[in-house]
Design an enzyme around this catalytic site. Structure first.
Site, PDB file in Angstrom:
ATOM      1  N   ASP A  11       0.849  -1.202   0.000  1.00  0.00           N
ATOM      2  CA  ASP A  11       0.000   0.000   0.000  1.00  0.00           C
ATOM      3  C   ASP A  11       0.883   1.249   0.000  1.00  0.00           C
ATOM      4  O   ASP A  11       0.588   2.243  -0.688  1.00  0.00           O
ATOM      5  CB  ASP A  11      -0.900  -0.020   1.240  1.00  0.00           C
TER       6      ASP A  11
ATOM      7  N   HIS B  68      -4.559  -3.327   6.404  1.00  0.00           N
ATOM      8  CA  HIS B  68      -4.360  -3.587   4.968  1.00  0.00           C
ATOM      9  C   HIS B  68      -5.717  -3.994   4.392  1.00  0.00           C
ATOM     10  O   HIS B  68      -6.022  -5.169   4.198  1.00  0.00           O
ATOM     11  CB  HIS B  68      -3.330  -4.704   4.763  1.00  0.00           C
TER      12      HIS B  68
HETATM   13  P1  NAD Z   1      -1.849 -18.577  -4.095  1.00  0.00           P
HETATM   14  O1  NAD Z   1      -3.178 -19.206  -3.937  1.00  0.00           O
HETATM   15  O2  NAD Z   1      -1.232 -18.486  -5.456  1.00  0.00           O
HETATM   16  O3  NAD Z   1      -0.786 -19.285  -3.155  1.00  0.00           O
HETATM   17  C1  NAD Z   1      -1.060 -19.555  -1.825  1.00  0.00           C
HETATM   18  C2  NAD Z   1      -0.335 -20.835  -1.475  1.00  0.00           C
HETATM   19  O4  NAD Z   1      -0.470 -21.046  -0.087  1.00  0.00           O
HETATM   20  C3  NAD Z   1      -0.891 -22.058  -2.185  1.00  0.00           C
HETATM   21  O5  NAD Z   1       0.147 -22.705  -2.908  1.00  0.00           O
HETATM   22  C4  NAD Z   1      -1.420 -22.914  -1.041  1.00  0.00           C
HETATM   23  O6  NAD Z   1      -1.262 -24.316  -1.279  1.00  0.00           O
HETATM   24  C5  NAD Z   1      -0.539 -22.431   0.105  1.00  0.00           C
HETATM   25  N1  NAD Z   1      -1.072 -22.725   1.437  1.00  0.00           N
HETATM   26  C6  NAD Z   1      -2.363 -22.778   1.837  1.00  0.00           C
HETATM   27  N2  NAD Z   1      -2.440 -23.136   3.129  1.00  0.00           N
HETATM   28  C7  NAD Z   1      -1.178 -23.319   3.556  1.00  0.00           C
HETATM   29  C8  NAD Z   1      -0.604 -23.709   4.789  1.00  0.00           C
HETATM   30  N3  NAD Z   1      -1.363 -24.020   5.844  1.00  0.00           N
HETATM   31  N4  NAD Z   1       0.744 -23.784   4.874  1.00  0.00           N
HETATM   32  C9  NAD Z   1       1.521 -23.499   3.822  1.00  0.00           C
HETATM   33  N5  NAD Z   1       1.031 -23.142   2.619  1.00  0.00           N
HETATM   34  C10 NAD Z   1      -0.292 -23.049   2.495  1.00  0.00           C
HETATM   35  O7  NAD Z   1      -1.939 -17.116  -3.406  1.00  0.00           O
HETATM   36  P2  NAD Z   1      -0.948 -15.883  -3.565  1.00  0.00           P
HETATM   37  O8  NAD Z   1      -1.404 -15.063  -4.721  1.00  0.00           O
HETATM   38  O9  NAD Z   1       0.448 -16.341  -3.496  1.00  0.00           O
HETATM   39  O10 NAD Z   1      -1.368 -15.059  -2.251  1.00  0.00           O
HETATM   40  C11 NAD Z   1      -1.077 -15.564  -0.958  1.00  0.00           C
HETATM   41  C12 NAD Z   1      -1.735 -14.695   0.104  1.00  0.00           C
HETATM   42  O11 NAD Z   1      -1.167 -13.380   0.089  1.00  0.00           O
HETATM   43  C13 NAD Z   1      -3.233 -14.482  -0.091  1.00  0.00           C
HETATM   44  O12 NAD Z   1      -3.868 -14.516   1.187  1.00  0.00           O
HETATM   45  C14 NAD Z   1      -3.315 -13.085  -0.664  1.00  0.00           C
HETATM   46  O13 NAD Z   1      -4.561 -12.476  -0.426  1.00  0.00           O
HETATM   47  C15 NAD Z   1      -2.215 -12.424   0.113  1.00  0.00           C
HETATM   48  N6  NAD Z   1      -1.708 -11.146  -0.417  1.00  0.00           N
HETATM   49  C16 NAD Z   1      -1.381 -10.183   0.490  1.00  0.00           C
HETATM   50  C17 NAD Z   1      -0.877  -8.976   0.053  1.00  0.00           C
HETATM   51  C18 NAD Z   1      -0.512  -7.904   1.037  1.00  0.00           C
HETATM   52  O14 NAD Z   1      -0.149  -6.796   0.601  1.00  0.00           O
HETATM   53  N7  NAD Z   1      -0.545  -8.128   2.336  1.00  0.00           N
HETATM   54  C19 NAD Z   1      -0.700  -8.749  -1.309  1.00  0.00           C
HETATM   55  C20 NAD Z   1      -1.047  -9.756  -2.215  1.00  0.00           C
HETATM   56  C21 NAD Z   1      -1.563 -10.962  -1.750  1.00  0.00           C
HETATM   57  C1  LMR Z   2      -3.473  -6.681  -2.487  1.00  0.00           C
HETATM   58  O1  LMR Z   2      -3.558  -5.642  -1.832  1.00  0.00           O
HETATM   59  O2  LMR Z   2      -3.182  -6.690  -3.706  1.00  0.00           O
HETATM   60  C2  LMR Z   2      -3.699  -8.008  -1.797  1.00  0.00           C
HETATM   61  O3  LMR Z   2      -4.024  -7.821  -0.456  1.00  0.00           O
HETATM   62  C3  LMR Z   2      -4.648  -8.882  -2.484  1.00  0.00           C
HETATM   63  C4  LMR Z   2      -6.076  -8.439  -2.284  1.00  0.00           C
HETATM   64  O4  LMR Z   2      -6.911  -9.267  -1.927  1.00  0.00           O
HETATM   65  O5  LMR Z   2      -6.344  -7.261  -2.480  1.00  0.00           O
END
Ligand code: NAD
Ligand code: LMR
Length: 329
Positions: free
Chosen positions: A160, A188
């Site tokens: 962000d 967030h």
């Molecule tokens: P994705 O679905 O591509 O990958 C997530 C992975 O986590 C999968 O491979 C899944 O098998 C694994 N997983 C699920 N449960 C698990 C566990 N108990 N232990 C270990 N691994 C496990 O998702 P992504 O696009 O890589 O996103 C991951 C997370 O990050 C999501 O929650 C997404 O919303 C979040 N995210 C946060 C931000 C932020 O700014 N904070 C930004 C983008 C995404």
């Molecule tokens: C983001 O900010 O891109 C991530 O937290 C993914 C989402 O769900 O918005």
């Protein structure tokens, strides 16, 4: 190489974010070009096969700093002795969901991982939660790791922060490097408050440089706060490379320190600063030196900012109550 490898745990290692994150850690972008790293990668059992493929690709990069890779589906084994943990693994939201809708789906992951870290991580462990809803997941992990000091748990709002810098630079037609002292306050989530009143452009107040309250309120703030949803609408899946980049930058600054004269946004356990109640993990302006973060003190908060911060903090308090009701903390 003279130093011992730093053990870096990453969860969700076969997922989208990690497909960028792991390669950047292994290339030295996290800890610098002199520090070898050992990767400890956690996945759920059905994703281990895909993770083996990712490890084959890591091997094929022949990264000089990559001292070893271990994978597994048992958090207690994977987290054994780790110095840094990046908790990415969680289900992402899809179109139409808010991040808070993921609380029950993802919260349980962080009870198990918090207690595993508590049992086996190294004494200097630092834990950064990226998986959503990141602030409250970090709180769950923290509460389930009573022997690890609370301040070692952070959540990611650096994406962000970077989004806010980029939007402001575009509006003013300046370089992103001209912008300092950006702050994201709160959660967030769509309630977050990206604050231009304390940000600076080439050392001058950013809100004055913009001089457009209409843009600040009705364009800048919602664009930054809803950028995650805009990416999902455009890409069909949530931000990945930019989230990996932010995860690297947050952890790098937490370990190596923030630049002189600037600060970054980090979601940290509140110590009551700026009227944010203790007991939640909320985003603040922070500096880091010698590996310890500190909330920047003494910023003046006007009525506009007060209302925005309070609204986001109220959401965090609600999320905390929800996970208490679910028995996760
Ligand atoms: P994705 O679905 O591509 O990958 C997530 C992975 O986590 C999968 O491979 C899944 O098998 C694994 N997983 C699920 N449960 C698990 C566990 N108990 N232990 C270990 N691994 C496990 O998702 P992504 O696009 O890589 O996103 C991951 C997370 O990050 C999501 O929650 C997404 O919303 C979040 N995210 C946060 C931000 C932020 O700014 N904070 C930004 C983008 C995404
Ligand atoms: C983001 O900010 O891109 C991530 O937290 C993914 C989402 O769900 O918005």
């Amino acid at each position: 190489m003279t130093t011992a490898p730093v053990k870096v745990a990453v969860t969700g290692a076969a997922g989208q974010i990690c497909y960028s994150l792991l390669f950047r850690i292994a290339s030295g972008e996290l800890l610098g070009k002199d520090t070898p790293v050992e990767l400890r990668l956690l996945e759920i059992t059905p994703a281990l096969k895909a993770l083996e493929g990712v490890v084959m690709e890591l091997d094929d990069c022949a990264f000089p700093l990559l001292a070893g890779v271990e994978i597994g589906d048992d958090a207690t084994q994977v987290f054994d002795g780790v110095n840094l943990a990046m908790l990415v693994g969680a289900r992402p939201r899809t179109a139409g969901m808010e991040r808070g809708d993921l609380l029950s789906a993802n919260g349980a992951i962080f009870t198990a991982q918090g207690s595993a870290l508590n049992a086996v991580a190294a004494d200097d462990i630092k834990v950064l939660v990226t998986g959503n809803p990141a602030n409250t997941n970090a709180l769950i992990a923290m509460k389930n790791a009573p022997d690890i000091p609370a301040e070692r748990f952070n959540a990611l709002t650096r994406l962000d922060h970077n989004r806010a810098i980029s939007q402001l630079a575009a509006k003013l037609g300046v370089a992103v490097t001209d912008i300092t002292k950006m702050t994201i306050w709160g959660n967030h989530s769509a309630t977050q408050y990206p604050d231009l009143l304390h940000a600076e452009v080439s050392g001058k107040n950013a809100a004055e440089a913009v001089n457009d309250q209409e843009w600040l309120e009705n364009d800048f703030i919602p664009t930054v706060a809803k950028r995650g949803a805009a990416i999902i609408a455009a890409r069909g899946s949530s931000s990945a490379a930019s989230a990996a980049n932010a995860t690297i930058e947050h952890m790098r600054d937490w370990v190596l320190g923030t630049p002189d004269g600037d600060w970054v946004s980090m979601a940290v356990p509140s110590d009551g600063s700026y009227g944010v109640p203790e007991g939640i993990i909320s985003s603040f302006p922070c500096t880091v030196s010698d590996g310890a973060d500190e909330i920047v003190q003494g910023l003046e908060i006007d009525d506009f900012s007060r209302a925005k911060i309070d609204a986001s903090v109220a959401e965090l308090v609600e999320e905390k109550s929800a996970v208490q009701e679910l028995g996760l903390i």
